[in-house]
Write a protein that holds these residues in place. Structure first.
Motif, PDB file in Angstrom:
ATOM      1  N   GLN A 210       0.835  -1.209   0.000  1.00 52.33           N
ATOM      2  CA  GLN A 210       0.000   0.000   0.000  1.00 52.33           C
ATOM      3  C   GLN A 210       0.868   1.257   0.000  1.00 52.33           C
ATOM      4  O   GLN A 210       0.578   2.227  -0.694  1.00 52.33           O
ATOM      5  CB  GLN A 210      -0.920  -0.002   1.216  1.00 52.33           C
TER       6      GLN A 210
ATOM      7  N   LYS B  84       2.270   1.758  -3.321  1.00 48.40           N
ATOM      8  CA  LYS B  84       1.221   2.228  -4.229  1.00 48.40           C
ATOM      9  C   LYS B  84       1.053   3.741  -4.145  1.00 48.40           C
ATOM     10  O   LYS B  84       0.747   4.386  -5.141  1.00 48.40           O
ATOM     11  CB  LYS B  84      -0.087   1.517  -3.871  1.00 48.40           C
TER      12      LYS B  84
ATOM     13  N   VAL C 116      -8.935  -4.187   3.661  1.00 49.17           N
ATOM     14  CA  VAL C 116      -7.853  -4.873   2.951  1.00 49.17           C
ATOM     15  C   VAL C 116      -8.226  -6.334   2.708  1.00 49.17           C
ATOM     16  O   VAL C 116      -8.119  -6.840   1.589  1.00 49.17           O
ATOM     17  CB  VAL C 116      -6.536  -4.816   3.765  1.00 49.17           C
TER      18      VAL C 116
ATOM     19  N   VAL D  37      -3.508  -4.224  -3.380  1.00 43.37           N
ATOM     20  CA  VAL D  37      -3.421  -2.884  -3.969  1.00 43.37           C
ATOM     21  C   VAL D  37      -4.053  -2.839  -5.367  1.00 43.37           C
ATOM     22  O   VAL D  37      -3.906  -1.854  -6.082  1.00 43.37           O
ATOM     23  CB  VAL D  37      -1.963  -2.374  -4.026  1.00 43.37           C
TER      24      VAL D  37
END
Lengths: 191, 178
Positions: free
Chosen positions: A115, A118, B44, B144
């Motif tokens: 993340q 990203k 998530v 992601v």
């Protein structure tokens, strides 16, 4: 991933048919779905737990100290990440968890690292080179002592179960180095 | 060995204790902070779930289809030529796909061949040096939402293959068998 998935499914159906195991095929996909749910429930627990703890570290500022401490090592691998970026810390914590064989902590920290990586390229659906390096190191399974494996060898009366530690470490290290080597070589070729 | 085991046991409790005490010292509302961080975990895992589902279904189907047994028969000849036990291939094929299945296969190899046999030692090194590649890929890419993986997957598969060859070579070098 698309190719891998298609191959797995097509080969499975084909062989199930040839081996007369079509009923087992149907059963197995439901079993697969079930274990996906089980693993996800497990992940829900540990990922939330570690993201909670990571948030505490972030808000207290501890994360900045940690990232300063480990920067020099991780920055060698990831040259394109800005020095103060949180990705450096989450990548380092994930690597450390892997080294000490803490799989339960490594996955959540790895997700956090992805993340953070990203955020360097928000909105993109294409993988970045840094993400590839990170994943390749993770799939190399860098672990100091493979406890589970040694445990099984010892259970069945091995003369010296710890004898595999050094060969394993060497094998891990060489294959990680090799994988990173191809990755960097391909990038150079494509430039 | 023992020290590393001890460090592994200590590292998480100490880390958590330190993180929380440090937070308190910096006047952070540790409890509320933990909860707000944990909340993002739910999203998530939901995002990762479909990817996990896809990979688990495919792997399970592949395992039960009998394709493994076919690969074993097919590879028996060339492996005997290099004096490599057939069990090694089973571990090498199954480890990237499934962690729990490979552990089962590994236990079986140790049980049938004895813990000090060449097959067990090579399998042990592969178990320790390879990772459940497709699980890692599914989770990390899913988390992601990466769709285009460029050359990552071929590199991982190729590296797994070379990893097995490296493991065999190293074990043969470390443990000379007759």
């Amino acid at each position: 991933m698309n190719t891998v998935w298609v191959l797995l499914i097509v080969i499975s159906v084909l062989f199930s048919f040839l081996n007369g195991r079509l009923d087992a095929f149907t059963k197995s996909i439901f079993e697969g779905a079930k274990s996906a749910v089980e693993v996800s429930l497990f992940l829900l627990g540990i990922v939330s737990l570690w993201l909670g703890i990571t948030k505490v570290i972030e808000d207290s500022g501890l994360i900045h100290h940690l990232s300063k401490f480990f920067q020099s090592f991780v920055r060698r691998l990831f040259r394109n990440i800005p020095p103060d970026h949180p990705a450096i810390t989450s990548i380092t914590l994930n690597f450390l968890a892997n080294v000490f064989g803490l799989g339960n902590a490594a996955t959540p920290l790895g997700i956090k690292a992805m993340q953070d990586l990203k955020t360097l390229h928000p909105g993109g659906e294409t993988i970045t080179f840094e993400m590839m390096v990170f994943i390749v190191v993770n799939t190399a399974s860098i672990q100091l002592i493979p406890f589970t494996v040694i445990g099984i060898l010892a259970d069945y009366g091995s003369k010296d179960p710890a004898a595999i530690v050094l060969p394993t470490l060497l094998a891990t290290f060489l294959s990680a180095l090799f994988a990173l080597g191809i990755l960097f070589a391909i990038r150079r070729l494509l430039k | 060995m023992k020290t590393v085991g001890l460090i592994s046991q200590l590292i998480i409790p100490l880390f958590i204790l330190f993180a929380i005490l440090y937070g308190c010292a910096k006047k952070v509302r540790v409890y509320d902070c933990f909860v707000s961080g944990a909340k993002s975990g739910v999203g998530v895992v939901f995002r990762v779930f479909p990817y996990l589902l896809a990979i688990f279904v495919a792997v399970k189907a592949f395992q039960t289809s009998g394709a493994f047994e076919f690969a074993q028969v097919w590879l028996r000849g060339p492996l005997e030529f290099f004096h490599v036990p057939i069990d090694v291939v089973t571990i090498g094929l199954i480890k990237p796909l499934s962690g729990s299945a490979s552990l089962g296969v590994f236990t079986n190899v140790v049980k049938t061949n004895g813990p000090d046999s060449l097959a067990s030692l090579i399998s042990a090194v592969i178990m320790g040096s390879a990772e459940t590649t497709f699980y890692v890929l599914a989770v990390y890419l899913g988390a992601v939402g990466i769709k285009r993986t460029r050359y990552l997957v071929p590199v991982c598969v190729f590296a797994d293959l070379v990893g097995i060859i490296i493991a065999i070579t190293i074990v043969k070098f470390f443990f000379p068998f007759g």
